[in-house]
Design a protein around this motif. Structure first.
Motif, PDB file in Angstrom:
ATOM      1  N   ASP A  10       0.831  -1.207   0.000  1.00  0.00           N
ATOM      2  CA  ASP A  10       0.000   0.000   0.000  1.00  0.00           C
ATOM      3  C   ASP A  10       0.864   1.256   0.000  1.00  0.00           C
ATOM      4  O   ASP A  10       0.559   2.227  -0.695  1.00  0.00           O
ATOM      5  N   ASN A  28       0.891   4.114  -2.921  1.00  0.00           N
ATOM      6  CA  ASN A  28       0.650   5.527  -2.623  1.00  0.00           C
ATOM      7  C   ASN A  28       1.796   6.400  -3.115  1.00  0.00           C
ATOM      8  O   ASN A  28       1.562   7.481  -3.676  1.00  0.00           O
ATOM      9  N   GLU A  80      -5.907  11.674  -1.902  1.00  0.00           N
ATOM     10  CA  GLU A  80      -6.448  10.746  -0.910  1.00  0.00           C
ATOM     11  C   GLU A  80      -6.830   9.479  -1.646  1.00  0.00           C
ATOM     12  O   GLU A  80      -7.456   9.540  -2.708  1.00  0.00           O
ATOM     13  N   ARG A 140      -8.867   5.897  -1.210  1.00  0.00           N
ATOM     14  CA  ARG A 140      -9.795   5.078  -0.426  1.00  0.00           C
ATOM     15  C   ARG A 140     -10.006   3.774  -1.162  1.00  0.00           C
ATOM     16  O   ARG A 140     -10.311   3.760  -2.352  1.00  0.00           O
ATOM     17  N   LYS A 141      -9.894   2.676  -0.449  1.00  0.00           N
ATOM     18  CA  LYS A 141     -10.126   1.371  -1.054  1.00  0.00           C
ATOM     19  C   LYS A 141     -11.381   0.769  -0.449  1.00  0.00           C
ATOM     20  O   LYS A 141     -11.533   0.703   0.770  1.00  0.00           O
ATOM     21  N   THR A 142     -12.297   0.358  -1.304  1.00  0.00           N
ATOM     22  CA  THR A 142     -13.495  -0.343  -0.888  1.00  0.00           C
ATOM     23  C   THR A 142     -13.488  -1.697  -1.596  1.00  0.00           C
ATOM     24  O   THR A 142     -12.728  -1.893  -2.534  1.00  0.00           O
ATOM     25  N   THR A 188     -11.546   1.416  -6.031  1.00  0.00           N
ATOM     26  CA  THR A 188     -10.559   2.266  -5.384  1.00  0.00           C
ATOM     27  C   THR A 188     -10.824   3.692  -5.840  1.00  0.00           C
ATOM     28  O   THR A 188     -10.855   3.966  -7.036  1.00  0.00           O
ATOM     29  N   GLU A 189     -11.013   4.587  -4.898  1.00  0.00           N
ATOM     30  CA  GLU A 189     -11.327   5.980  -5.204  1.00  0.00           C
ATOM     31  C   GLU A 189     -10.113   6.850  -4.901  1.00  0.00           C
ATOM     32  O   GLU A 189      -9.542   6.768  -3.818  1.00  0.00           O
ATOM     33  N   ARG A 227      -8.884  10.785  -4.824  1.00  0.00           N
ATOM     34  CA  ARG A 227      -9.274  12.198  -4.859  1.00  0.00           C
ATOM     35  C   ARG A 227      -8.017  13.037  -4.996  1.00  0.00           C
ATOM     36  O   ARG A 227      -7.108  12.944  -4.168  1.00  0.00           O
TER      37      ARG A 227
END
Length: 69
Positions: free
Chosen positions: A10, A14, A34, A36-38, A42-43, A45
Motif C-alpha cells: 500500500d 501511494n 487521498e 480510499r479502497k473499498t 478504489t477511489e 481524490r
C-alpha cells in the motif's frame, strides 16, 4: 498476504501514485491525493489549486490520468 507485505504494498502504491500525479499536474498546483479502497472500487481524490487544468478540455486530461492508473 500477511499484514507487513500489505502495508508495504500500500505504501509503494501511494508513493507511485503521488509521484505520477506530481509530475503530470505540476501546472495545476497539485497538492496531494487521498486514496480510499473499498471492496468494489478504489477511489482517488486529487487535491489541486486549478481544477480546470486537472480535468482538461472536455475531460481529456482526467481520462488520460485514469487510463494511466
Amino acid at each position: 498476504m500477511n499484514k507487513k507485505k500489505k502495508f508495504v504494498a500500500d505504501g509503494v502504491f501511494n508513493a507511485e501514485i503521488h509521484s505520477l500525479f506530481s509530475r503530470a499536474l505540476t501546472s495545476a498546483g497539485y497538492a496531494g491525493c487521498e486514496i480510499r479502497k473499498t471492496p468494489v472500487k478504489t477511489e482517488i481524490r486529487i487535491k489541486a489549486a486549478k481544477v480546470k487544468e486537472v480535468i482538461g478540455e472536455d475531460g481529456r486530461k482526467i481520462r488520460e490520468l485514469t487510463a494511466l492508473v
